[in-house]
Design a protein around this motif. Structure first.
Motif, PDB file in Angstrom:
ATOM      1  N   PHE A   9       0.793  -1.303   0.151  1.00  0.00           N
ATOM      2  CA  PHE A   9       0.134  -0.004   0.163  1.00  0.00           C
ATOM      3  C   PHE A   9       0.941   1.392  -0.031  1.00  0.00           C
ATOM      4  N   ILE A  10       1.721   1.383   1.013  1.00  0.00           N
ATOM      5  CA  ILE A  10       2.395   2.738   1.226  1.00  0.00           C
ATOM      6  C   ILE A  10       3.497   2.933  -0.216  1.00  0.00           C
ATOM      7  N   GLY A  11       4.019   1.408   0.007  1.00  0.00           N
ATOM      8  CA  GLY A  11       5.449   1.394  -0.965  1.00  0.00           C
ATOM      9  C   GLY A  11       4.998   1.612  -2.312  1.00  0.00           C
ATOM     10  N   SER A  12       4.026   1.165  -2.729  1.00  0.00           N
ATOM     11  CA  SER A  12       3.532   1.441  -4.376  1.00  0.00           C
ATOM     12  C   SER A  12       3.132   2.919  -4.387  1.00  0.00           C
ATOM     13  N   ASN A  13       2.518   3.728  -3.574  1.00  0.00           N
ATOM     14  CA  ASN A  13       2.264   5.123  -3.518  1.00  0.00           C
ATOM     15  C   ASN A  13       3.609   5.761  -3.501  1.00  0.00           C
ATOM     16  N   LEU A  14       4.688   5.143  -2.620  1.00  0.00           N
ATOM     17  CA  LEU A  14       5.919   6.011  -2.457  1.00  0.00           C
ATOM     18  C   LEU A  14       6.617   6.071  -3.921  1.00  0.00           C
ATOM     19  N   VAL A  15       6.695   4.741  -4.333  1.00  0.00           N
ATOM     20  CA  VAL A  15       7.418   4.719  -5.617  1.00  0.00           C
ATOM     21  C   VAL A  15       6.894   5.659  -6.593  1.00  0.00           C
ATOM     22  N   ARG A  16       5.413   5.926  -6.835  1.00  0.00           N
ATOM     23  CA  ARG A  16       5.105   6.782  -7.771  1.00  0.00           C
ATOM     24  C   ARG A  16       5.317   8.154  -7.337  1.00  0.00           C
ATOM     25  N   LEU A  17       5.170   8.468  -6.079  1.00  0.00           N
ATOM     26  CA  LEU A  17       5.634   9.874  -5.547  1.00  0.00           C
ATOM     27  C   LEU A  17       7.009  10.171  -6.030  1.00  0.00           C
ATOM     28  N   LEU A  18       7.999   9.277  -5.772  1.00  0.00           N
ATOM     29  CA  LEU A  18       9.183   9.427  -5.950  1.00  0.00           C
ATOM     30  C   LEU A  18       9.588   9.726  -7.477  1.00  0.00           C
ATOM     31  N   ARG A  19       9.040   8.765  -8.269  1.00  0.00           N
ATOM     32  CA  ARG A  19       9.324   8.847  -9.879  1.00  0.00           C
ATOM     33  C   ARG A  19       8.531  10.321 -10.164  1.00  0.00           C
ATOM     34  N   ARG A  20       7.452  10.754  -9.552  1.00  0.00           N
ATOM     35  CA  ARG A  20       6.932  12.002  -9.881  1.00  0.00           C
ATOM     36  C   ARG A  20       7.772  13.276  -9.476  1.00  0.00           C
ATOM     37  N   GLU A  21       8.259  13.298  -8.207  1.00  0.00           N
ATOM     38  CA  GLU A  21       8.600  14.355  -7.597  1.00  0.00           C
ATOM     39  C   GLU A  21      10.358  14.488  -7.673  1.00  0.00           C
ATOM     40  N   ARG A  22      10.856  13.256  -8.121  1.00  0.00           N
ATOM     41  CA  ARG A  22      12.438  13.295  -8.329  1.00  0.00           C
ATOM     42  C   ARG A  22      12.635  12.317  -9.561  1.00  0.00           C
ATOM     43  N   PRO A  23      12.256  13.049 -10.794  1.00  0.00           N
ATOM     44  CA  PRO A  23      12.326  12.178 -11.843  1.00  0.00           C
ATOM     45  C   PRO A  23      13.720  11.693 -12.519  1.00  0.00           C
TER      46      PRO A  23
ATOM     47  N   GLU B  12       0.112  -5.394  -9.674  1.00  0.00           N
ATOM     48  CA  GLU B  12      -1.252  -4.710 -10.263  1.00  0.00           C
ATOM     49  C   GLU B  12      -1.017  -3.281  -9.861  1.00  0.00           C
ATOM     50  N   SER B  13      -0.808  -3.233  -8.533  1.00  0.00           N
ATOM     51  CA  SER B  13      -0.587  -1.580  -8.021  1.00  0.00           C
ATOM     52  C   SER B  13       0.430  -0.949  -8.500  1.00  0.00           C
ATOM     53  N   LEU B  14       1.325  -1.473  -9.435  1.00  0.00           N
ATOM     54  CA  LEU B  14       2.247  -0.760 -10.068  1.00  0.00           C
ATOM     55  C   LEU B  14       2.187  -0.839 -11.857  1.00  0.00           C
ATOM     56  N   ALA B  15       1.072  -1.134 -12.161  1.00  0.00           N
ATOM     57  CA  ALA B  15       0.843  -1.356 -13.586  1.00  0.00           C
ATOM     58  C   ALA B  15       1.139  -0.293 -14.237  1.00  0.00           C
ATOM     59  N   ASP B  16       0.943   1.014 -14.005  1.00  0.00           N
ATOM     60  CA  ASP B  16       1.348   2.202 -14.561  1.00  0.00           C
ATOM     61  C   ASP B  16       2.885   2.452 -14.742  1.00  0.00           C
ATOM     62  N   LEU B  17       3.564   1.797 -13.877  1.00  0.00           N
ATOM     63  CA  LEU B  17       5.173   1.998 -14.050  1.00  0.00           C
ATOM     64  C   LEU B  17       5.956   0.907 -14.782  1.00  0.00           C
ATOM     65  N   ARG B  18       5.095   0.013 -15.353  1.00  0.00           N
ATOM     66  CA  ARG B  18       5.665  -1.086 -16.193  1.00  0.00           C
ATOM     67  C   ARG B  18       6.670  -0.592 -17.213  1.00  0.00           C
ATOM     68  N   ASP B  19       6.384   0.426 -17.845  1.00  0.00           N
ATOM     69  CA  ASP B  19       7.492   0.818 -19.085  1.00  0.00           C
ATOM     70  C   ASP B  19       8.212   2.196 -18.412  1.00  0.00           C
ATOM     71  N   ASP B  20       8.292   2.119 -17.121  1.00  0.00           N
ATOM     72  CA  ASP B  20       9.363   3.358 -16.724  1.00  0.00           C
ATOM     73  C   ASP B  20      10.596   2.790 -16.538  1.00  0.00           C
TER      74      ASP B  20
END
Ligand code: NAD
Ligand code: TYD
Length: 336
Positions: free
Chosen positions: A11-25, A42-50
């Motif tokens: 829960f927190i980790g998948s949201n953290l990964v997303r925040l880090l990618r957004r805030e510290r690209p 599945e909670s990381l699906a939007d990061l698959r091609d990152d």
């Protein structure tokens, strides 16, 4: 900067990964997760091609794997979130809580020390302080009095992290946050469980009188504090994190029913959790002062957007509510 997030499919980790990618690209985020029942690719699906997000399935207690990841990716900092995180499960079976939360953290520390990681951020919980009476709040100076196997394992991990700082001069920071809510939370925890049950017109199992108090913070506010702890925190310090937002459980359940347009007849008072902590409340003044951080999301807005997320992402929680979760649900609630 290269960072390792453990438990980044939770829960927190998948949201953290997303925040880090957004805030510290420009940072690369390596994500180590065992994919237990609570971890969900599945909670990381939007990061698959990152290209700057590297997912690795594995155990934080696997020293060889952890050491090779730290080396291969030249990791500068670690956010250690991987854990068994549910109090009720720790009551049914404490062993894995010691293995992952205590021994796993110790392995992470050994590897981080050997590979000269610059900062180790340990993500902990206000539950290490135990339970409060009707007044007062936890500060960083409050005694550690954990009451569940979960919180005891987290307190043990905190002490190991601080001891590694003290003994070996490692740069460590410990954060202790209050109850989180938001998208991608596994529906065994109060808020998503009640939303999902209400959406399926199932009973909402409130433990005991429902007057236990928790101090709720949106996961996004927590994660902004974790980034601030990495960048601004002082080595060897503990930071309490919370959003000054205390609610009795029954009132939250009532509010969720209102938002969903369901009746209070769905509420079922069931047998209380053994050793149930009555009240948590966090004084986050030190974090506000030293980290230049403060929470931004008002509870009314956060709760409404969280309900909306569960309504729109029914497939996500319906899929995780099958299989192993059903067995747990029967064990935990069947006898109540
Ligand atoms: P979660 O249960 O949703 O996620 C935990 C993640 O860790 C899962 O993806 C799981 O697969 C992974 N994991 C478990 N054992 C592992 C192992 N041995 N090796 C690698 N990965 C493993 O939990 P969460 O709610 O996201 O909590 C994350 C962290 O934050 C935990 O350390 C928890 O103690 C802490 N915390 C949570 C809250 C809260 O309200 N949820 C509040 C304060 C602190
Ligand atoms: P939970 O989300 O498990 O978090 P924690 O125990 O770590 O604070 O529970 C939050 C509160 O909600 C806690 O007081 C227990 C209560 N609760 C219920 O009343 N019924 C439930 O089915 C669950 C899961 C929790």
């Amino acid at each position: 900067m290269n960072v390792l997030v453990t438990g980044g499919a939770g829960f927190i980790g998948s949201n953290l990964v997303r925040l880090l990618r957004r805030e510290r690209p420009h940072w690369t985020v390596v994500n180590l997760d065992k994919l237990t029942y609570a971890g969900n690719a599945e909670s990381l699906a939007d990061l698959r091609d990152d290209k700057r997000h590297v997912f690795v399935r594995g155990d934080i207690a696997d020293a060889e794997l952890v050491a090779s990841l730290l080396r291969e990716h030249a990791i500068d900092a670690v956010f250690n979130l991987a854990a068994e995180s549910h109090v009720d499960r720790s009551i049914l079976g404490p062993g894995i809580f010691v293995e992952t939360n205590v021994s796993g953290t110790q392995v992470m520390l050994d590897c981080a020390r050997a590979e000269k990681v610059k900062r180790f951020v340990q993500i902990s919980t206000d539950e290490v302080y135990g339970s409060l009476g009707a007044t007062g709040r936890f500060t960083e100076a409050s005694p550690l009095q954990p009451s569940s196997p979960y919180s005891a394992s987290k307190a043990a991990a905190d002490l190991l992290v601080l001891a590694y700082g003290h003994t070996y001069g490692m740069d460590v920071v410990v954060t202790r946050c209050s109850n989180n809510y938001g998208p991608y939370q596994f529906p065994e925890k109060l808020i998503p469980l009640m939303i999902a049950n209400a959406l399926e017109d199932k009973k909402l199992p409130v433990y005991g009188d429902g007057q236990q108090v928790r101090d709720w913070i949106h996961v996004e506010d927590h994660n902004r504090a974790l980034l601030a702890a990495l960048e601004e925190g002082r080595a060897g310090e503990v930071y309490n994190l919370g959003s000054d937002n205390e609610w009795p459980n029954l009132q939250i359940v009532g509010r969720l029913l209102e938002i969903l347009g369901k009746g209070r007849d769905l509420i079922a008072h069931v047998q209380d959790r053994p050793g149930h902590d009555r009240r948590y409340a966090i004084d986050a003044a030190k974090a506000q002062r030293e980290l230049g951080w403060s929470p931004r999301i008002a509870f009314a807005d956060g709760l409404a957007s969280t309900v909306d997320w569960y309504v729109k992402n029914r497939g996500w929680w319906e899929r995780v509510r099958t299989g192993e979760y059903r067995t747990f649900y029967e064990r935990n609630y069947g006898a109540r």
